[in-house]
Write a protein that holds these residues in place. Structure first.
Motif, PDB file in Angstrom:
ATOM      1  N   ALA A 747     -57.916 -18.240  21.911  1.00 10.05           N
ATOM      2  CA  ALA A 747     -57.127 -19.296  21.244  1.00 10.05           C
ATOM      3  C   ALA A 747     -57.267 -20.625  21.974  1.00 10.05           C
ATOM      4  CB  ALA A 747     -55.657 -18.865  21.181  1.00 10.05           C
ATOM      5  N   ALA A 748     -57.293 -20.593  23.318  1.00  5.23           N
ATOM      6  CA  ALA A 748     -57.492 -21.823  24.088  1.00  5.23           C
ATOM      7  C   ALA A 748     -58.882 -22.405  23.847  1.00  5.23           C
ATOM      8  CB  ALA A 748     -57.276 -21.542  25.575  1.00  5.23           C
ATOM      9  N   LEU A 749     -59.872 -21.562  23.662  1.00  6.50           N
ATOM     10  CA  LEU A 749     -61.220 -22.060  23.371  1.00  6.50           C
ATOM     11  C   LEU A 749     -61.267 -22.727  22.003  1.00  6.50           C
ATOM     12  CD1 LEU A 749     -63.463 -19.134  24.712  1.00  6.50           C
ATOM     13  CD2 LEU A 749     -63.163 -21.390  25.719  1.00  6.50           C
ATOM     14  N   ARG A 750     -60.552 -22.165  21.026  1.00  6.06           N
ATOM     15  CA  ARG A 750     -60.525 -22.785  19.700  1.00  6.06           C
ATOM     16  C   ARG A 750     -59.814 -24.140  19.732  1.00  6.06           C
ATOM     17  NH1 ARG A 750     -59.626 -17.326  18.068  1.00  6.06           N
ATOM     18  NH2 ARG A 750     -57.341 -17.701  18.068  1.00  6.06           N
ATOM     19  N   GLN A 751     -58.853 -24.268  20.643  1.00 10.18           N
ATOM     20  CA  GLN A 751     -58.162 -25.553  20.795  1.00 10.18           C
ATOM     21  C   GLN A 751     -58.899 -26.526  21.706  1.00 10.18           C
ATOM     22  OE1 GLN A 751     -54.306 -24.511  22.260  1.00 10.18           O
ATOM     23  NE2 GLN A 751     -53.771 -23.246  20.469  1.00 10.18           N
ATOM     24  N   ARG A 752     -60.075 -26.096  22.185  1.00 15.80           N
ATOM     25  CA  ARG A 752     -60.940 -26.899  23.056  1.00 15.80           C
ATOM     26  C   ARG A 752     -60.240 -27.230  24.382  1.00 15.80           C
ATOM     27  NH1 ARG A 752     -65.468 -28.702  20.707  1.00 15.80           N
ATOM     28  NH2 ARG A 752     -65.700 -30.373  22.250  1.00 15.80           N
ATOM     29  N   ASP A 753     -59.358 -26.343  24.810  1.00 15.19           N
ATOM     30  CA  ASP A 753     -58.746 -26.461  26.127  1.00 15.19           C
ATOM     31  C   ASP A 753     -59.571 -25.592  27.079  1.00 15.19           C
ATOM     32  OD1 ASP A 753     -57.186 -26.839  28.314  1.00 15.19           O
ATOM     33  OD2 ASP A 753     -55.316 -26.110  27.415  1.00 15.19           O
TER      34      ASP A 753
END
Length: 916
Positions: A747-753
């Protein structure tokens, strides 16, 4: 530091005894090495030892036709069913006796083992799960002496067995009516090999005295008839047929009766020819043979090291060459018939010969005697070993092959070490010389000698590579030379016993010398080589080593202790009692028990781990121990071998070997035979009547941790063992809590975090998630993301990048990550240089390997382009008025020169080099 070290590979020994096998694709050789099995991949230039071991030395290996399964049988009759696909043991079985050979049928449904004077046929294990993998089908009797060899027909209907009673027996795999068994004579010595002709029952038999008999069968394989059932089976079948077919069955049976009466003739063999290999009448025994049925090629090996290639059935000689002066123990041909593998047990030599081009595909040989010392190169890519045979060998840790052998020493090598650059090897020997070898030109460029002849027992080089020191065993002195000039700088005196170990401080110019006079002396290399301190021990010193940061000194003594000293204050900081951890075994001829024998055993080699927190110790035992230095406790103990063919392996003696006249080990079983070849009366040309059979004793002679900290190596009686970290099945999270899950990372990767995702992935420490998180970062954001990492995680990212270089295809992407991390955090990491050193060296090793591979490819492309340009320029400069013949001659000479340029640097191969 993790201690999930597992056996990874076996180097230094390529063949011991047993039979060689090619895989079904013909690209790999399966070689028995003691109680282990090594697979040599000739196409990809790699060797890999299977992670399994038998109780005794491997006697024979049978390979299934599809190459998926292997049956490994040791000298005690214990068998392992091994899956070569998943590299694991599927089943254990005991054949209750010594097995000489094993062979699968070509259809893979059955296999035959020869044991004593019988042959037993078993149902081969299938693809489905079974309660018992080995089910005995039939037992065949016939020979009066031990059976020696097996071969099958192509249709798996019959097999042939050779025996030491000079007879050959043909058996039917089914209940054939016209072939139950057939005995063939005609030889005057034991049968070594027997082979069926392709799609035929015709037979070739070879005996130990060098005779070949050609046998012709009057019946084709299709002429074999199944025997009609008798007794209650026949009545049952007859009743079923009558119920189903009635009158039709009666008429068919009546018509078939005359035909059956006409075909009552049994299978018969007749000898067509008999040939002899030893036409000169010398005593050269035939010891091994192999036959390729498709191209009719017969390969025979002899006790003198000569092998012949013949074409059958005409017996036309193709080649007759000598590969060594030792007995050829095993021969094998690959499926295409191009490559021939030879194994020499006397030299421990494995050769793969391409007979059509008359060139070596593989030529590997271990140390003839035991290995004594080893050293890792600074980047961890190479290992150098020295042996009692006077040879110095350099091994590639990635491929497992030896690529150079130095033979300049005339006596046993006692110590080896690398310089800090990694391109120079320094060795000491009992022949009174210390030699320096160059790994660029593969030559001995320096030879250091003493004013008086002496025997050197150890060697050390300082961190700058300028000072070479060696300890003497007989004069109790330490000699110091200059690497640049080769001159003797000084002779350090003071010890009153043989020098057992030398070690330079990695951070300061201080030399530590251990001696049998119960002292360790510290010598200052800057201040006129004077003694700065003398450390008094409780027993004779056997080994000495500095911690990687130079702040601690470890000494192994004869009373099984490891003492730790502060070299600055000359104060002992601790000690470890290792007598109970050695756990030595009892030799077969010992008069005392193993418990009392352990009092005379000790650690003989020490090595600090890459981070300096642990120490590795080994010696006169089959165990290697890892101790925690600060806590002085045992962290883990490794058993390097379970091979009962070696001595001092068991704690208690076997009572079955004890008789009223003493131990059976006192009776030499092999006194009248030399490697299976019978020795006649004294006075003959072959054989030494004074030679006796003995078991080598298990021991560890040298230990070294890899500079990367990922693996460690040990020179033992078995060979050079490599243990590496097993990271596949290791779940080792870092500061894990309930908020870190794979779903939240994605989920953090999808949010580009990206920073938060990578940090959570390192806390979970799952390799696939780490790879996914790092590769999701765009290349233009790598610098921003890497600058936001905490200092604690930089080391973990570097370790992951180093391991990814070995398997990943994204070379440039990971190089960018490495560069940005080191540029951003370089200044901060200087304070933790000692702890970061293993990770940086691991990174350097991985990048250096890619650099070598890419540079070779670029050099080859550059030479190819130069060749093409030279040829085109030469042809463009030709004038039209010149005759055609002169132009072709000039072009040919130019091509020759260009090809000579292409070949430079590729023709100088070592005897241990791999030629593909």
């Amino acid at each position: 530091m993790k201690f999930a070290y597992r056996f990874s590979n076996l180097l230094g020994t390529v063949y011991r005894c047993g039979n060689l096998n090619f895989t079904c694709d013909g690209n790999s050789v399966i070689s028995p090495v003691g109680n282990r099995v090594t697979v040599f991949d000739l196409k990809n230039n790699k060797s890999d030892t299977l992670p399994l071991a038998t109780r005794y030395n491997v006697k024979c290996v049978g390979l299934s036709p599809d190459g998926r399964l292997a049956i490994i049988i040791d000298e005690g009759g214990d068998a392992l069913l091994v899956s070569l696909v998943c590299r694991s043991v599927l089943h254990h079985y005991h054949f209750k006796g010594s097995v000489h050979s094993v062979s699968f049928s070509p259809d893979g449904r059955k296999f035959v083992v020869t044991k004593g004077n019988i042959a037993q046929m078993y149902h081969a294990p299938g693809r489905k799960r079974e309660f018992n993998a080995f089910v005995l089908d039939k037992t065949y009797f016939g020979p009066y002496d031990e059976t020696t060899c097996i071969d099958w027909t192509d249709d798996s209907r019959c097999f042939v067995v050779g025996s030491k009673d000079m007879s050959t027996w043909v058996f039917g795999a089914e209940r054939w009516d016209n072939l139950i068994y057939y005995a063939l004579g005609g030889h005057k010595d034991a049968i070594v090999a027997c082979f069926f002709e392709s799609s035929s029952l015709d037979l070739y038999t070879l005996s130990q005295d060098g005779a070949l008999c050609v046998w012709q069968c009057d019946t084709p394989p299709e002429g074999l008839r199944l025997k009609a059932p008798t007794g209650w089976k026949a009545d049952l079948l007859q009743r079923e047929e009558q119920d189903e077919e009635g009158e039709r069955e009666t008429t068919v049976r009546g018509k078939a009766t005359p035909a059956a009466e006409e075909q009552q003739g049994k299978v018969k063999y007749s000898r067509l020819a008999k040939y002899f290999f030893n036409k000169e009448g010398d005593f050269n025994n035939l010891t091994a043979a192999a036959y390729h049925k498709k191209i009719h090629l017969l390969v025979t090996g002899f006790a003198s090291g000569i092998f012949h290639l013949h074409e059958l059935p005409e017996f036309n000689l193709i080649h007759s060459l000598s590969i060594s002066d030792q007995r050829i123990a095993s021969v094998s041909i690959n499926s295409s018939g191009d490559w021939i593998a030879f194994g020499c047990s006397g030299l421990g030599q494995l050769l793969v010969w391409e007979w059509q081009s008359e060139s070596y595909v593989l030529k590997q040989q271990g140390h003839f005697n035991s290995m004594v010392s080893l050293a890792y190169s600074p980047d961890g890519q190479y290992i150098v070993t020295g042996g009692d045979d006077g040879k110095v060998k350099v091994w590639n840790t990635l491929s497992g092959f030896c690529f150079i052998t130095f033979t300049e020493h005339s006596s046993g090598v006692t110590g080896v070490t690398f310089t800090a650059t990694g391109y120079v090897i320094v060795t000491s020997s009992m022949d009174g010389t210390v030699r320096a070898f160059d790994l660029h030109r593969y030559r001995n460029f320096r030879t250091f000698t003493s004013p008086r002849p002496t025997q050197f027992s150890c060697v050390a080089v300082d961190s700058s590579g300028e000072i070479v020191s060696a300890g003497a065993q007989d004069s109790f002195e330490i000699f110091i030379w200059s690497m640049q000039t080769g001159r003797l700088l000084d002779v350090l005196s003071g010890h009153e016993g043989p020098i057992s170990g030398l070690c330079f401080n990695p951070m300061r110019s201080v030399l530590a010398s251990a001696s049998w006079d119960r002292t360790v002396r510290l010598w200052d290399m800057v201040d006129s080589w004077r003694t700065t301190e003398t450390l008094t021990l409780t027993s004779d010193a056997l080994a000495v080593t500095f911690r990687p940061d130079g702040a601690e000194l470890a000494v192994a003594t004869l009373n099984s202790q490891i003492a730790f000293w502060d070299p600055e204050k000359a104060v002992q900081t601790g000690s470890i009692e290792g007598r109970h951890d050695l756990k030595t075994g009892r030799k077969e001829l010992d008069k005392i028990t193993a418990q009392h024998s352990a009092k005379g055993k000790a650690f003989t080699t020490l090595c600090y781990s890459a981070d300096g927190q642990s120490i590795l110790a080994g010696g006169m035992s089959k165990f290697v121990c890892i101790y925690h230095v600060k806590e002085q406790i045992l962290r883990k103990k490794f058993e390097i071998s379970c091979n009962l063919s070696l001595d001092a392996m068991e704690e208690f003696l076997n009572r079955r070997k004890m008789t009223e006249f003493g131990n059976l080990a006192l009776i030499d079983q092999d006194a009248r035979e030399e490697a299976g070849v019978a020795i006649p009366l004294p006075g003959v040309k072959k054989g030494d009547m004074s030679s006796r059979h003995f078991k080598p004793e298990i021991r560890v002679t040298s230990l070294r941790f890899s500079p990367t900290g990922r693996c460690w190596a040990a020179t033992t009686t078995e060979g050079l063992l490599i243990y590496s970290l097993d990271t596949q099945m290791l779940f080792d999270p870092f500061e894990l809590d309930t908020s870190v899950t794979p779903g939240r990372i994605r989920a953090a990767l999808r949010q580009r975090d990206f920073t938060r995702a990578i940090l959570m992935a390192f806390r979970l420490n799952e390799r696939k998630l780490l790879q996914e998180a790092l590769e999701s970062v765009p290349w233009d954001e790598i610098e921003v993301v890497s600058s936001s990492f905490p200092e604690l995680y930089v080391e973990k990212v570097l370790e992951f990048l180093a391991s990814s270089f070995e398997v990943s295809r994204h070379l440039e992407f990971y190089l960018m990550w490495t560069q940005k991390l080191l540029m951003v955090h370089g200044q901060k990491l200087k304070s933790r240089a000692g702890k970061l050193l293993p990770a940086v060296q691991f990174l350097q090793k991985s990048i250096q390997r890619h650099l070598d591979d890419v540079s070779k490819l670029c050099d080859w492309n550059r030479y190819t382009i130069q060749y093409a340009l030279a040829v085109s320029k030469q042809r463009g400069m030709k004038r039209p008025s010149e005759p055609r013949g002169s132009e072709e001659e000039a072009g040919a000479s130019d091509d020759d020169d260009s090809l000579h340029l292409l070949g430079r640097g590729h023709g100088d191969e070592d005897e241990d080099g791999l030629l593909v």
